[in-house]
Design an enzyme around this catalytic site. Sequence first.
Site, short mmCIF file in Angstrom:
data_model
loop_
_atom_site.label_atom_id
_atom_site.label_comp_id
_atom_site.label_asym_id
_atom_site.label_seq_id
_atom_site.Cartn_x
_atom_site.Cartn_y
_atom_site.Cartn_z
N THR A 164 -0.04 8.41 12.54
CA THR A 164 -0.57 7.23 11.83
C THR A 164 0.03 5.96 12.43
O THR A 164 -0.67 4.95 12.60
CB THR A 164 -0.24 7.32 10.32
OG1 THR A 164 -0.65 8.60 9.85
CG2 THR A 164 -0.96 6.26 9.53
N GLY A 165 1.29 6.00 12.77
CA GLY A 165 1.94 4.85 13.40
C GLY A 165 1.26 4.45 14.69
O GLY A 165 1.03 3.26 14.95
N GLU B 151 8.47 2.63 11.30
CA GLU B 151 9.52 3.63 11.14
C GLU B 151 8.81 4.98 11.02
O GLU B 151 8.15 5.24 10.02
CB GLU B 151 10.38 3.32 9.90
CG GLU B 151 11.77 3.94 9.99
CD GLU B 151 11.86 5.34 9.41
OE1 GLU B 151 11.17 6.25 9.94
OE2 GLU B 151 12.62 5.52 8.44
N GLU C 19 -0.90 7.41 -1.21
CA GLU C 19 -1.87 7.82 -2.24
C GLU C 19 -1.31 8.95 -3.11
O GLU C 19 -1.82 9.21 -4.19
CB GLU C 19 -3.19 8.26 -1.60
CG GLU C 19 -3.10 9.35 -0.56
CD GLU C 19 -2.84 8.81 0.85
OE1 GLU C 19 -2.03 7.87 0.99
OE2 GLU C 19 -3.44 9.33 1.79
N CYS D 133 13.37 11.29 6.56
CA CYS D 133 13.11 10.96 7.97
C CYS D 133 14.35 11.19 8.83
O CYS D 133 14.25 11.49 10.01
CB CYS D 133 12.59 9.54 8.11
SG CYS D 133 13.61 8.32 7.29
N LYS E 244 0.87 -1.19 0.00
CA LYS E 244 0.00 0.00 0.00
C LYS E 244 0.90 1.23 0.00
O LYS E 244 1.30 1.73 1.05
CB LYS E 244 -0.89 -0.03 1.26
CG LYS E 244 -2.28 0.55 1.09
CD LYS E 244 -2.32 1.96 0.55
CE LYS E 244 -2.12 3.02 1.58
NZ LYS E 244 -1.89 4.36 1.01
N GLU F 191 8.41 17.21 14.00
CA GLU F 191 9.00 17.00 12.69
C GLU F 191 8.28 17.91 11.68
O GLU F 191 7.14 17.63 11.32
CB GLU F 191 8.81 15.52 12.32
CG GLU F 191 9.63 15.07 11.16
CD GLU F 191 9.39 13.61 10.82
OE1 GLU F 191 8.22 13.17 10.83
OE2 GLU F 191 10.36 12.91 10.53
O1 TXE Z 1 1.93 10.42 6.44
P1 TXE Z 1 1.05 9.17 6.82
P2 TXE Z 1 1.53 11.84 5.87
C1 TXE Z 1 5.92 12.31 8.60
C2 TXE Z 1 6.15 13.77 8.26
C3 TXE Z 1 4.86 14.17 7.64
C4 TXE Z 1 3.88 13.37 8.48
C5 TXE Z 1 2.54 13.14 7.87
O2 TXE Z 1 6.37 14.49 9.43
O3 TXE Z 1 4.61 15.54 7.72
O4 TXE Z 1 4.53 12.13 8.66
O5 TXE Z 1 2.68 12.69 6.53
C6 TXE Z 1 -0.90 5.48 5.01
N1 TXE Z 1 -3.91 3.00 8.36
N2 TXE Z 1 6.47 11.41 7.60
O6 TXE Z 1 0.21 12.29 6.37
O7 TXE Z 1 -0.38 9.47 6.99
C7 TXE Z 1 -0.85 6.50 3.90
O8 TXE Z 1 -1.83 6.21 2.92
C8 TXE Z 1 -2.98 2.52 7.52
C9 TXE Z 1 7.66 10.71 7.98
O9 TXE Z 1 1.69 11.82 4.42
O10 TXE Z 1 1.77 8.52 7.93
C10 TXE Z 1 0.57 6.32 3.42
O11 TXE Z 1 0.67 5.19 2.59
N3 TXE Z 1 -2.26 3.31 6.69
C11 TXE Z 1 7.88 9.55 7.10
C12 TXE Z 1 1.34 6.06 4.71
O12 TXE Z 1 0.36 5.65 5.64
C13 TXE Z 1 -2.49 4.63 6.71
C14 TXE Z 1 7.68 9.79 5.66
C15 TXE Z 1 2.09 7.26 5.28
O13 TXE Z 1 1.18 8.30 5.47
C16 TXE Z 1 -3.48 5.18 7.56
C17 TXE Z 1 6.47 10.52 5.40
C18 TXE Z 1 -4.19 4.31 8.42
N4 TXE Z 1 -5.10 4.74 9.27
C19 TXE Z 1 5.92 11.32 6.36
N5 TXE Z 1 -3.49 6.52 7.35
C20 TXE Z 1 9.14 8.78 7.39
N6 TXE Z 1 9.15 8.04 8.50
O14 TXE Z 1 10.07 8.78 6.60
C21 TXE Z 1 -2.56 6.79 6.41
N7 TXE Z 1 -1.96 5.65 6.01
#
Ligand code: TXE
Length: 497
Positions: free
Chosen positions: A232-233, A250, A178, A284, A175, A381
Amino acid sequence: MSTLQLFIDSTFCDAENGETTPIEYPADGSIHTRAAEASSKDAERAIAAARKEFDYGKWRQTTVGERGEILRKVASRLLAEKDTIARLETLDTGKTLAECEMDVDDVASVFNYYADQASATIGRVVDPSTPGVSSRTITEPVGVCVLITPWNYPLLQASWKVAPALLAGNSIILKPSELTPSTTHYLVKILVEEGVEPAAVQLLLGAGSNIGPTLTESPDVDMVSFTGGLETGRSIMKSASGTVKRVALELGGKNPNVIFADADLPAAIDNALTAIFLDSGQVCSAGARLIVEESIRQEVVDELVRRAQQIRVGDPFDQETETGALISAGHREKVHSYVQRAVEQGAKLLCGGQVPEGAGYFYPPTILDECDQTMDCVHDESFGPVLTVETFDGGSEAEREANAIAIANDTIYGLAGAVWTADASRAERVARQLRHGTIWINDYHPYVPQAEWGGMKQSGNGRELGPTGLAEYLEIKHIWHNIQPAKAGWFADPDNS
Ligand code: TXE
């Protein structure tokens, strides 16, 4: 305009409700493709197909050597089609083409590394000394693994999960974000063309918020590996807890880059720029917190500002461009609001900090001086090209060192960090005391597939890459085989004594 399809039950298909989402090119806001928007029904179908394949299918029955060879062929295809893949990655992310090309090289290295690990999944003999007993551990795939990836390094993050998961013999449900589905979609085509059992790979596209809970709560999913944001984590960990599935996370970082006064300053300053401004800070492990010894602060900051103002931000396809756009309008707003709040909270804006006019989600390299840990931009972050400067001092060398370490560890995250000093003993002392998963000494950013990557504290749990990155996708089973069965004799058997 073409539409990227889902891949479920060995077939490319539309979403069951026919919905699609536009995919933007962040450097000008145009729509360059569309992607099927999966619903929870599609997610259920993908889970059922992955489950069936894992329980009754072929992939886990192939030998690990065969699976390794397929990964090697995938790596060759990625390299052969690097130009196409890098172009797609640039269109999805707004990152420079040069960087996306390097990413494809890295992705191929990850597949090759795990191809080389094919012999590492064997178990061990536990106790050769017990007579008549063969006691050994073996490894088995975990089962159905949901692999959720973000938008900043779409294909690279996918490869860190896909290569070890497939080598181990799992069924995967991929997945991607998006916002950036194109290269993961491309990878799925390569995987099945190069010999991965098609039923062992499912691809779901679309918003995680729509299908995430279906995937993470399902009793038919054995593991979720997620890279993305902290919030989200946290919600994934909660929803996976109902079925006690394995979860690897991560979740980014707020990474300290510590410079002592005795460091090689030209190198430290140059790397401090790469640490934060590479990919416009959407990394990250970005070195977003500069923690510099007070006595050299002015010199370091002046030089950083001079250099930051010369960074060429712009068209990602132009070879002269050094860094491209942010991922979306919403993300740029978030970054900018952190900068504005920092200034309200007392930080001094030295450069950048303005939303440029024109199309595309660009944001200039920004440096905020006089920061401290009370400010949101220091502990959250912001995930943009924003460097905060803090200083450390003290009456003695030891005091200064202790202060630097305390500031660098004062974060809920623990992903990565760096220390710059000419004193090798100090470098080692500091490296060992920093609570972050990767520490660079007199360097910033290099990583290799052979070394584990992951975070302490709220940067997540588990490790990707290296042997541990494969172990994440393996169960260990102990088999005790009594070759000469005999009575245990624990309970008395008076009738037959
Ligand atoms: O990430 P999301 P977002 C951090 C960075 C950024 C923040 C938010 O600070 O501003 O995260 O970014 C999927 N159940 N990082 O909103 O939501 C989503 O579709 C399952 C750090 O874009 O965490 C995508 O595939 N999955 C990071 C993935 O989670 C879900 C890199 C990441 O999206 C979900 C990017 C749910 N309920 C952002 N909701 C790093 N660690 O490198 C969303 N997703």
